[in-house]
Design an enzyme around this catalytic site. Sequence first.
Site, PDB file in Angstrom:
ATOM      1  CE  LYS A   1       1.858   4.431  -0.842  1.00 13.61           C
ATOM      2  NZ  LYS A   1       0.844   3.573   0.069  1.00 13.61           N
TER       3      LYS A   1
ATOM      4  CG  ASP B   1      -0.508  -4.262   5.898  1.00 14.62           C
ATOM      5  OD1 ASP B   1      -0.017  -5.656   5.865  1.00 14.62           O
ATOM      6  OD2 ASP B   1       0.264  -3.973   4.714  1.00 14.62           O
TER       7      ASP B   1
ATOM      8  CB  ALA C   1       1.909  -4.156  -3.979  1.00 12.39           C
ATOM      9  CD  GLN C   2      -0.913  -0.008  -0.947  1.00  8.08           C
ATOM     10  OE1 GLN C   2      -0.957   1.052  -0.030  1.00  8.08           O
ATOM     11  NE2 GLN C   2      -0.717  -0.950   0.449  1.00  8.08           N
TER      12      GLN C   2
END
Length: 426
Positions: free
Chosen positions: A55, A151, A36-37
């Site tokens: 990333k 998380d 998702a990120q």
Amino acid sequence: MSRSKRDSNFSVFEIGDSTFTVLKRYQNLKPIGSGAQGIVCAAFDAVLERHVAIKKLSRPFQNQTHAKRAYRELVLMKCVNHKNIIGLLNVFTPQKSLEEFQDLYIVMELMDANLCQVIQMELDHERMSYLLYQMLCGIKHLHSAGIIHRDLKPSNIVVKSDCTLKILDFGLARTAGTSFMMTPYVVTRYYRAPEVILGMGYKENVDIWSVGCILGEMIKGGVLFPGTDHIDQWNKVIEQLGTPCTEFMKKLQPTVRTYVENRPKYAGYSFEKLFPDVLFPADSEHNKLKASQARDLLSKMLVIDASKRISVDDALQHPYINVWYDPLEAEAPPPKIPDKQLDEREHTIEEWKELIYKEVLDWEERAKNGVIRGQPAPLGAAVTDGSQAHTSSSSGDASSMSTDPTLPSDTDSSLETSAGTLGCCR
């Protein structure tokens, strides 16, 4: 994968449905993870002569939530410097102005695998204990600066073939303030602490519950509390650990308390029943590590009432962990977070965008002025950090991490995998 030229400093790679516009120093891009990120690619850095992970954040300015997470992740990664936290090597954007700014790239250390793959291995006590020790060192370092990760899960913890472990992904990490009332949806469901599931206030040891879930998963080889939603998640917890006492119930909000008290009552099982000796490796002769010690630590981590749950400091001193204790690792100076209002900030998307762009420019300026050591001057809007270019082995070397193609792919992590076994501890 096709490649074309954009300008003198950047190259363009088509990675699936996404376009990576990266500095020419980054070569041979290969996709290794998505979520998702963002999308993560492995690449070779021709300047540092090492493999790295790049990333690209997915639509960081799509909405205020995405923008705030991007800002938080960047700020925290810039501040944290610990051997058990993923190292930030570079931050850049191919855009030349705030008006054009839309893509953000974060360059990190490249690791060999995540714990999703490691959990499937036959781990002895030394490896299991050492991995836990490193997790706790990284978490303590974050907590020392008031940062709650929130998380922690197997896919957010990565390892090298030599058993070195690092925590990553700070998109949900939060600086601890005076109020701890937060959404119960911040942690991947299986690893959520009871206080998160029930919408209670929570503090740093919310991360300890997640570590306990990970340890239990290492022992059993499967998820401990596989709830289908947050209500089922609570049910899975109390079915195994038992319904909490009246003292705990009094801490709940009235509506939540009514629901919890109306659930069937469970006596729960002893940890000897939940984690019998047969699930553990043979007792260790070298460090005298035993199943009974691991089980005792687990029983102190998986405590429903957070006020009675073991702290990070006490966990590091537990007999199953303290054989590895090194003050330089466990008591490293806390990172300095310049933005004390990191989580209280509320901005428009454009304001978040400007804040992030300023962080990128700040990084570039620090590199130019030699504040960031061991790096050449940046090109264009790119910035480079060598202060955390650790001497870990290149991922180009033959890795000895095993993988299982049936496992779920890692989400947003910096890893590359190949077949084999986990190497020795130090």
